[in-house]
Design a protein around this motif. Structure first.
Motif, PDB file in Angstrom:
ATOM      1  N   LEU A  49       0.821  -1.201   0.000  1.00 17.96           N
ATOM      2  CA  LEU A  49       0.000   0.000   0.000  1.00 17.96           C
ATOM      3  C   LEU A  49       0.858   1.256   0.000  1.00 17.96           C
ATOM      4  CD1 LEU A  49      -2.811  -0.760   2.651  1.00 17.96           C
ATOM      5  CD2 LEU A  49      -2.959  -0.916   0.164  1.00 17.96           C
ATOM      6  N   HIS A  50       0.347   2.272  -0.707  1.00 16.47           N
ATOM      7  CA  HIS A  50       0.855   3.627  -0.551  1.00 16.47           C
ATOM      8  C   HIS A  50      -0.111   4.339   0.383  1.00 16.47           C
ATOM      9  CE1 HIS A  50       3.944   3.288  -3.558  1.00 16.47           C
ATOM     10  NE2 HIS A  50       3.071   2.981  -4.526  1.00 16.47           N
ATOM     11  N   ARG A  51       0.397   4.907   1.464  1.00 12.36           N
ATOM     12  CA  ARG A  51      -0.423   5.629   2.428  1.00 12.36           C
ATOM     13  C   ARG A  51      -0.294   7.130   2.164  1.00 12.36           C
ATOM     14  NH1 ARG A  51       1.679   1.066   4.287  1.00 12.36           N
ATOM     15  NH2 ARG A  51       0.515  -0.276   5.738  1.00 12.36           N
ATOM     16  N   THR A  52      -1.411   7.778   1.925  1.00 11.49           N
ATOM     17  CA  THR A  52      -1.423   9.217   1.646  1.00 11.49           C
ATOM     18  C   THR A  52      -2.444   9.883   2.542  1.00 11.49           C
ATOM     19  OG1 THR A  52      -3.158   9.150  -0.044  1.00 11.49           O
ATOM     20  CG2 THR A  52      -0.893   8.680  -0.776  1.00 11.49           C
ATOM     21  N   ALA A  53      -2.466  11.222   2.480  1.00 14.21           N
ATOM     22  CA  ALA A  53      -3.454  11.963   3.282  1.00 14.21           C
ATOM     23  C   ALA A  53      -4.867  11.681   2.800  1.00 14.21           C
ATOM     24  CB  ALA A  53      -3.153  13.468   3.209  1.00 14.21           C
ATOM     25  N   GLN A  54      -5.011  11.311   1.545  1.00 14.97           N
ATOM     26  CA  GLN A  54      -6.334  11.028   0.996  1.00 14.97           C
ATOM     27  C   GLN A  54      -6.778   9.585   1.254  1.00 14.97           C
ATOM     28  OE1 GLN A  54      -3.883  12.653  -0.912  1.00 14.97           O
ATOM     29  NE2 GLN A  54      -4.835  14.600  -0.257  1.00 14.97           N
ATOM     30  N   GLY A  55      -5.896   8.754   1.752  1.00 17.57           N
ATOM     31  CA  GLY A  55      -6.249   7.367   2.011  1.00 17.57           C
ATOM     32  C   GLY A  55      -5.142   6.428   1.587  1.00 17.57           C
ATOM     33  N   VAL A  56      -5.525   5.244   1.074  1.00 19.45           N
ATOM     34  CA  VAL A  56      -4.543   4.247   0.646  1.00 19.45           C
ATOM     35  C   VAL A  56      -4.833   3.817  -0.777  1.00 19.45           C
ATOM     36  CG1 VAL A  56      -4.092   3.351   2.967  1.00 19.45           C
ATOM     37  CG2 VAL A  56      -5.946   2.370   1.629  1.00 19.45           C
ATOM     38  N   ARG A  57      -3.769   3.470  -1.486  1.00 19.36           N
ATOM     39  CA  ARG A  57      -3.911   2.909  -2.834  1.00 19.36           C
ATOM     40  C   ARG A  57      -2.853   1.841  -3.003  1.00 19.36           C
ATOM     41  NH1 ARG A  57      -0.105   5.190  -6.270  1.00 19.36           N
ATOM     42  NH2 ARG A  57       0.954   7.052  -5.433  1.00 19.36           N
ATOM     43  N   PRO A  58      -3.077   0.863  -3.890  1.00 16.08           N
ATOM     44  CA  PRO A  58      -2.156  -0.274  -3.994  1.00 16.08           C
ATOM     45  C   PRO A  58      -0.886   0.066  -4.754  1.00 16.08           C
ATOM     46  CG  PRO A  58      -3.886  -0.503  -5.615  1.00 16.08           C
ATOM     47  CD  PRO A  58      -4.243   0.723  -4.800  1.00 16.08           C
ATOM     48  N   THR A  59       0.194  -0.582  -4.358  1.00 13.28           N
ATOM     49  CA  THR A  59       1.402  -0.607  -5.174  1.00 13.28           C
ATOM     50  C   THR A  59       1.164  -1.617  -6.300  1.00 13.28           C
ATOM     51  OG1 THR A  59       2.381  -2.390  -3.885  1.00 13.28           O
ATOM     52  CG2 THR A  59       2.796  -0.134  -3.134  1.00 13.28           C
ATOM     53  N   ARG A  60       2.143  -1.766  -7.197  1.00  9.37           N
ATOM     54  CA  ARG A  60       1.997  -2.778  -8.256  1.00  9.37           C
ATOM     55  C   ARG A  60       1.886  -4.165  -7.636  1.00  9.37           C
ATOM     56  NH1 ARG A  60       6.248  -2.497 -12.943  1.00  9.37           N
ATOM     57  NH2 ARG A  60       4.860  -4.191 -13.629  1.00  9.37           N
ATOM     58  N   SER A  61       2.685  -4.409  -6.606  1.00  8.56           N
ATOM     59  CA  SER A  61       2.587  -5.700  -5.920  1.00  8.56           C
ATOM     60  C   SER A  61       1.218  -5.827  -5.235  1.00  8.56           C
ATOM     61  CB  SER A  61       3.704  -5.827  -4.877  1.00  8.56           C
ATOM     62  OG  SER A  61       4.966  -5.807  -5.483  1.00  8.56           O
ATOM     63  N   GLY A  62       0.751  -4.699  -4.687  1.00 13.72           N
ATOM     64  CA  GLY A  62      -0.548  -4.715  -4.024  1.00 13.72           C
ATOM     65  C   GLY A  62      -1.686  -5.045  -4.980  1.00 13.72           C
ATOM     66  N   GLU A  63      -1.591  -4.542  -6.227  1.00 10.23           N
ATOM     67  CA  GLU A  63      -2.619  -4.845  -7.223  1.00 10.23           C
ATOM     68  C   GLU A  63      -2.661  -6.349  -7.511  1.00 10.23           C
ATOM     69  OE1 GLU A  63      -1.629  -2.448 -10.564  1.00 10.23           O
ATOM     70  OE2 GLU A  63      -2.506  -0.603  -9.716  1.00 10.23           O
ATOM     71  N   LEU A  64      -1.477  -6.967  -7.616  1.00 10.35           N
ATOM     72  CA  LEU A  64      -1.415  -8.403  -7.875  1.00 10.35           C
ATOM     73  C   LEU A  64      -1.993  -9.197  -6.693  1.00 10.35           C
ATOM     74  CD1 LEU A  64      -0.438 -10.735  -9.683  1.00 10.35           C
ATOM     75  CD2 LEU A  64       1.774 -10.595  -8.516  1.00 10.35           C
ATOM     76  N   VAL A  65      -1.582  -8.794  -5.481  1.00  9.95           N
ATOM     77  CA  VAL A  65      -2.096  -9.486  -4.291  1.00  9.95           C
ATOM     78  C   VAL A  65      -3.603  -9.301  -4.190  1.00  9.95           C
ATOM     79  CG1 VAL A  65      -2.067  -9.506  -1.763  1.00  9.95           C
ATOM     80  CG2 VAL A  65       0.084  -9.377  -3.032  1.00  9.95           C
ATOM     81  N   TYR A  66      -4.105  -8.106  -4.485  1.00 12.48           N
ATOM     82  CA  TYR A  66      -5.536  -7.835  -4.419  1.00 12.48           C
ATOM     83  C   TYR A  66      -6.310  -8.752  -5.370  1.00 12.48           C
ATOM     84  CZ  TYR A  66      -9.950  -5.250  -4.641  1.00 12.48           C
ATOM     85  OH  TYR A  66     -11.288  -4.897  -4.610  1.00 12.48           O
ATOM     86  N   THR A  67      -5.808  -8.908  -6.583  1.00  7.24           N
ATOM     87  CA  THR A  67      -6.493  -9.756  -7.571  1.00  7.24           C
ATOM     88  C   THR A  67      -6.571 -11.207  -7.090  1.00  7.24           C
ATOM     89  OG1 THR A  67      -5.780  -8.357  -9.405  1.00  7.24           O
ATOM     90  CG2 THR A  67      -6.423 -10.625  -9.937  1.00  7.24           C
ATOM     91  N   HIS A  68      -5.448 -11.739  -6.614  1.00 10.36           N
ATOM     92  CA  HIS A  68      -5.437 -13.122  -6.150  1.00 10.36           C
ATOM     93  C   HIS A  68      -6.218 -13.270  -4.851  1.00 10.36           C
ATOM     94  CE1 HIS A  68      -2.782 -15.041  -9.066  1.00 10.36           C
ATOM     95  NE2 HIS A  68      -2.054 -13.925  -9.059  1.00 10.36           N
ATOM     96  N   ALA A  69      -6.182 -12.249  -3.988  1.00  5.35           N
ATOM     97  CA  ALA A  69      -6.924 -12.314  -2.728  1.00  5.35           C
ATOM     98  C   ALA A  69      -8.414 -12.428  -2.986  1.00  5.35           C
ATOM     99  CB  ALA A  69      -6.624 -11.087  -1.867  1.00  5.35           C
ATOM    100  N   GLN A  70      -8.916 -11.680  -3.973  1.00  7.03           N
ATOM    101  CA  GLN A  70     -10.341 -11.784  -4.301  1.00  7.03           C
ATOM    102  C   GLN A  70     -10.708 -13.200  -4.729  1.00  7.03           C
ATOM    103  OE1 GLN A  70     -10.607  -8.470  -7.165  1.00  7.03           O
ATOM    104  NE2 GLN A  70     -12.081  -7.525  -5.767  1.00  7.03           N
ATOM    105  N   ASP A  71      -9.824 -13.823  -5.542  1.00  5.38           N
ATOM    106  CA  ASP A  71     -10.091 -15.201  -5.976  1.00  5.38           C
ATOM    107  C   ASP A  71     -10.062 -16.159  -4.790  1.00  5.38           C
ATOM    108  OD1 ASP A  71     -10.318 -14.363  -8.586  1.00  5.38           O
ATOM    109  OD2 ASP A  71      -8.230 -14.829  -9.098  1.00  5.38           O
ATOM    110  N   LEU A  72      -9.064 -16.004  -3.915  1.00  9.13           N
ATOM    111  CA  LEU A  72      -8.940 -16.907  -2.761  1.00  9.13           C
ATOM    112  C   LEU A  72     -10.118 -16.747  -1.806  1.00  9.13           C
ATOM    113  CD1 LEU A  72      -5.120 -16.496  -2.011  1.00  9.13           C
ATOM    114  CD2 LEU A  72      -6.258 -18.582  -2.799  1.00  9.13           C
ATOM    115  N   LEU A  73     -10.490 -15.510  -1.504  1.00 10.31           N
ATOM    116  CA  LEU A  73     -11.590 -15.276  -0.572  1.00 10.31           C
ATOM    117  C   LEU A  73     -12.924 -15.728  -1.163  1.00 10.31           C
ATOM    118  CD1 LEU A  73     -10.489 -11.768   0.736  1.00 10.31           C
ATOM    119  CD2 LEU A  73     -10.470 -13.912   2.031  1.00 10.31           C
ATOM    120  N   GLY A  74     -13.081 -15.508  -2.465  1.00 11.31           N
ATOM    121  CA  GLY A  74     -14.311 -15.988  -3.115  1.00 11.31           C
ATOM    122  C   GLY A  74     -14.385 -17.504  -3.117  1.00 11.31           C
TER     123      GLY A  74
END
Length: 309
Positions: A49-74
């Protein structure tokens, strides 16, 4: 910590775009959410994650983990849903072992009715008087009387049945009717292999228990063969009283020591695991206990207690 829980926290944080909103959604503190994400980053070896004053957004690695996490949790959600459906369904193959006298008189008819009521249920019933190991022999359930034998499974008492000692009047005419427990030594006892009397029966009367001597004359594992031996004047035996109530009434059989109570016979449900939930098993066990309670109600003189706990 559970890795699926860490992945869920991570995906919620990205879905919400904020650690504080993720904390409210997960019912945790913001610091706990931050700590879980740090743990996940440590496990995968990447900043997620990148942490900013506006909130959080994924790094490139975070985007990959997010995609696989959705599949695993589903996939996990689908898995638990299917397991819940399996636990609550009445379908598939169900293997059960029962002994002869309960199988033919009580459990067999009950299973036929249950099978007819559930189209996708396939009951595989084995009628056998040996003591099976439900775990090693891959049974879903065994119903046994007297004792459960050596098994890695779990045994639970579901009922007790009053038993009666009986013989033919002709046998008692020939051998003489016993007047007290000690007189049983003159008679031959036809033993079912489950009884294992070890030479004595505990007979009770008016709250007093006496160890009556038992002389074994014949042992078999087939109830019908035992009844045949009794009918042919080979000796006396013991069975649940409801099985021969009609024959006692019409004089085919006669109680031996009618003023004394023979030992009760316990009924056990034996299954592979205490913790596994199986709707089919519960239906059968509850049905057997209910049927035995109905027999008690139909035969007030037959003391039979059912246990559903």
């Amino acid at each position: 910590m559970d890795r699926l829980a860490l992945l869920e926290t991570f995906t919620v944080a990205l879905d919400e775009g904020s650690l504080s909103r993720a904390a409210r959604r997960r019912g945790l503190t913001q610091s706990a959410i931050s700590q879980q994400i740090k743990l996940l980053e440590g496990l995968v070896g990447h900043q997620l994650l990148h942490r900013t004053a506006q909130g959080v957004r994924p790094t490139r690695s975070g985007e990959l983990v997010y995609t696989h996490a959705q599949d695993l949790l589903g996939g996990y959600d689908r898995l638990t849903a299917e397991l819940d459906q399996m636990q609550n369904s009445v379908s598939g193959d169900f293997r059960i072992s029962v002994n002869t006298f309960l199988g033919r008189s009580v459990i067999g008819p009950l299973l036929i009715d249950l099978n007819r009521a559930h189209e996708d249920l396939n009951i595989i019933m084995r009628v056998e008087d040996r003591l099976v190991d439900v775990v090693r022999e891959n049974y879903d359930l065994a119903i046994r009387t007297g004792r459960i034998g050596d098994t890695d499974g779990v045994g639970r008492r579901i009922a007790t049945m009053e038993t009666v000692l009986f013989a033919t009047p002709a046998y008692l005419d020939q051998m003489g009717r016993p007047e007290g427990p000690a007189d049983l030594a003159r008679l031959k006892f036809i033993q079912h292999h489950e009884d294992q009397t070890k030479g004595f029966f505990a007979l009770t009367r008016d709250g007093r228990e006496v160890q009556a001597p038992i002389r074994i004359g014949f042992t078999a594992d087939d109830p019908h063969l035992i009844l045949h031996a009794v009918q042919n004047g080979s000796g006396y035996t013991r069975v649940p009283s409801f099985m021969i109530e009609a024959e006692l009434q019409n004089g085919t059989y006669e109680k031996v020591l009618p003023d004394w109570q023979a030992p009760d016979k316990e009924v056990f449900a034996v299954y592979p695991s205490r913790h596994a939930i199986d709707r089919r098993r519960d239906l059968i066990v509850d049905g057997v206990a209910t049927r035995l309670a109905e027999i008690r109600a139909q035969n007030p003189q037959c003391t039979l207690k059912a246990f559903t706990a």
